[in-house]
Design an enzyme around this catalytic site. Sequence first.
Site, PDB file in Angstrom:
ATOM      1  N   ASP A 372       0.915  -1.208   0.067  1.00 58.11           N
ATOM      2  CA  ASP A 372      -0.103  -0.082  -0.087  1.00 58.11           C
ATOM      3  C   ASP A 372       0.919   1.343  -0.008  1.00 58.11           C
ATOM      4  OD1 ASP A 372      -2.220   1.728   0.586  1.00 58.11           O
ATOM      5  OD2 ASP A 372      -1.486   1.677   2.442  1.00 58.11           O
ATOM      6  N   LYS A 373       0.425   2.485  -0.481  1.00 56.20           N
ATOM      7  CA  LYS A 373       1.516   3.738  -0.729  1.00 56.20           C
ATOM      8  C   LYS A 373       1.475   4.363   0.812  1.00 56.20           C
ATOM      9  CE  LYS A 373       0.235   7.478  -2.645  1.00 56.20           C
ATOM     10  NZ  LYS A 373       0.570   8.350  -1.656  1.00 56.20           N
ATOM     11  N   THR A 374       0.288   4.952   0.853  1.00 59.00           N
ATOM     12  CA  THR A 374       0.190   6.032   1.999  1.00 59.00           C
ATOM     13  C   THR A 374       0.618   5.185   3.309  1.00 59.00           C
ATOM     14  OG1 THR A 374      -1.318   7.270   0.593  1.00 59.00           O
ATOM     15  CG2 THR A 374      -1.016   7.936   3.073  1.00 59.00           C
ATOM     16  N   GLY A 523      -4.952   3.678  -3.643  1.00 59.65           N
ATOM     17  CA  GLY A 523      -6.352   4.362  -3.915  1.00 59.65           C
ATOM     18  C   GLY A 523      -6.058   5.876  -4.357  1.00 59.65           C
ATOM     19  N   ASP A 570      -1.780  -0.860   5.838  1.00 58.53           N
ATOM     20  CA  ASP A 570      -1.936  -0.221   7.510  1.00 58.53           C
ATOM     21  C   ASP A 570      -3.195  -1.323   8.104  1.00 58.53           C
ATOM     22  OD1 ASP A 570      -4.659   0.752   6.194  1.00 58.53           O
ATOM     23  OD2 ASP A 570      -3.899   2.636   6.066  1.00 58.53           O
ATOM     24  N   ASP A 574      -7.037  -1.941   4.044  1.00 52.10           N
ATOM     25  CA  ASP A 574      -6.311  -2.862   3.308  1.00 52.10           C
ATOM     26  C   ASP A 574      -6.587  -4.425   4.051  1.00 52.10           C
ATOM     27  OD1 ASP A 574      -4.929  -1.154   1.929  1.00 52.10           O
ATOM     28  OD2 ASP A 574      -3.783  -0.958   3.511  1.00 52.10           O
TER      29      ASP A 574
END
Length: 678
Positions: A372-374, A523, A570, A574
């Site tokens: 996941d990015k953030t 997202g 996180d 997810d």
Amino acid sequence: MKNHHNHINQHANHSDAQHSEGGQSGHGHDNHHAHMVKDFKKRFYVSLVVTIPILILSPMIQHFLNVDWRFTGDLYILFALSTFVFFYGGLPFLKGAKDELKDRTPAMMTLISLAITVAYVYSTASVFGLAEDNFFWELATLVDIMLLGHWIEMRSIMGASKALEELAKLMPSEAHLLNEDGSTTEVEVSELQHGQRVLVKPGEKVPVDGRIVEGKSSVDESMLTGESLPVEKSVDEEAIGGSINGEGSLVLSVTKTGEDTYLSQVITLVKEAQESKSRAQDLANRAAKWLFYGALAAGLVTFIVWLSLGYPVSFSMERMVTVLIIACPHALGLAAPLVVAVSTSIAAKNGLLIRNRPAFEEARKIEAVVFDKTGTLTKGEFGVTDILPSDGYQEEDVISFAAAVESQSQHPLAQGIARKAEQSDIKVPKVHDFQSITGKGLQGTVNDKHVLVVSPGYMKEAALSYPEDSFSEWSAEGKTVVFLLINDQLSGMIALADIVRETAVEAVSELKKLNVKSIMLTGDHTQVAQYVGKQLGLGEIFAEVLPHEKSEKIVHIQEKEGLRTAMTGDGVNDAPALAKADLGIAVGAGTDVAIETADVVLVKSNPLDVVTIIKLSAATYRKMKQNLWWAAGYNIAAIPLAAGILYPFGIVMSPAVGAILMSLSTVIVAINARLLKI
């Protein structure tokens, strides 16, 4: 071996009850392991002392030493002493065998019990003239060696998991509760309630999870998170119970108590990890069961063959007993559990909390890691990436004036600019007449100048010109751009973006070396994802993915691309993807993360720890394989020797030597497990 340890636990419970009955109260459930070690140690020493007269009274030993110490009734004394050793020293094994047979899972305890029972019954028969030679001395030495082996085993297990058990001792028992008048009262930590305020003095342990409402200090979290350097903490930041406060005083508002605290979560997760079934352990259990049947068959065949060759019953019986002893799957039963204990301990020290043991053991086979990015690859907070001053201004001037106005705001962009000034040691002047322009920006008076920090929308409305090439370039990378106006003149442009973690770049690089593909799933907007992906060198990026679509992307990677996949996120949005992945890795233990869906939790929110998981999984598997091969191979090779295959060459193995060799294999397996490293 699971059954084996159940029997040991039951035995410990029995011992605990005995202690309590004897008036020695205070031995709680948590001390059972300590009781096990203490009990085996006591039984070993008592049995060893009684073994000395047994050796002196044994006719075989006297014959070996070429002495004659026989006297009337000596065999009855020998019988009485041996009976004591059989029932007192052999009790843990006899109880274990009873439980194994009751569960229809005969294994090591049944084998040991069979060996000592055969030796005891045969020797007893010889005392009353119903059989030939006795070997009470071999029975006694066998019990001694088996007790010693178990004592060493239990100490090894306790030593391997000691780092985990120490966690429970980290939390202080008392706290300074702040009263409304500012005075403090000493209270038990267990009495604290949500919302109450506690004072943490310099050098003290933080008593409970809480949010800092007053003060600033550096906090040592190394014992909890593995973070080697103290972490700077100030107002509105979280402090973890069990961490050590530095030089400043802190006032905390209690946010979590009892089982909800971070430390309690860690201890629970560790327990889950130790209790979750290991595939290698299951293999060891099955191997031990078949070894029991194999040993029983080999023992009977050995007895029949030697008897049919014309050898006396005592010799044939001795060969059979030796086979039964040597076949005890002690090392085999210990092979997996010890490695599990050591790897769980190493993982916890490195900030990895293993919840699902089988999934962790399969992590070595991972072919793709989806991030996941953030908050995972990035810090989840805005930081300044580019500064473009206008004529007559320097980069420092732009940040100084912007930070002066932005320091009054709690907006993430404002905090990013204020952080940049702090990190760069740029002096920030005071602001007067501060005002927020709804949806457009902020304004104020700084050094007698009218200063605005505004959005592109404000610039368009005011028809102010700016370098559009730079703006377009930054916007295409998904950055947010703000403009600094001093006395209504453009003085500079600042671009901000979610800052990429330094460790994320290293993690992607290390995964490449392991031939593991790194994929981003986010997202966020495509431009933002592409910008972050470019910095990390990612080849595959899925952007603008809704939470419910994330699990579908995982299935796509697993089925269409045929890759065994790990998902790192996180754990909130997810969660479905974490559950679908072959290995779900949640980032940030102790937060509101949905750790129920994750197999492993990363305490430090460090992407590089994903590499550590894969490496530790591979190292753990190698150690288990080494131990299983050593233990099983040892038994397979030793049984023919115990049966007397080399007897024609004058080489014969006694039951006591068999027991020594078997215990030696246990110690080797224990040492090998303790040598596990990433």
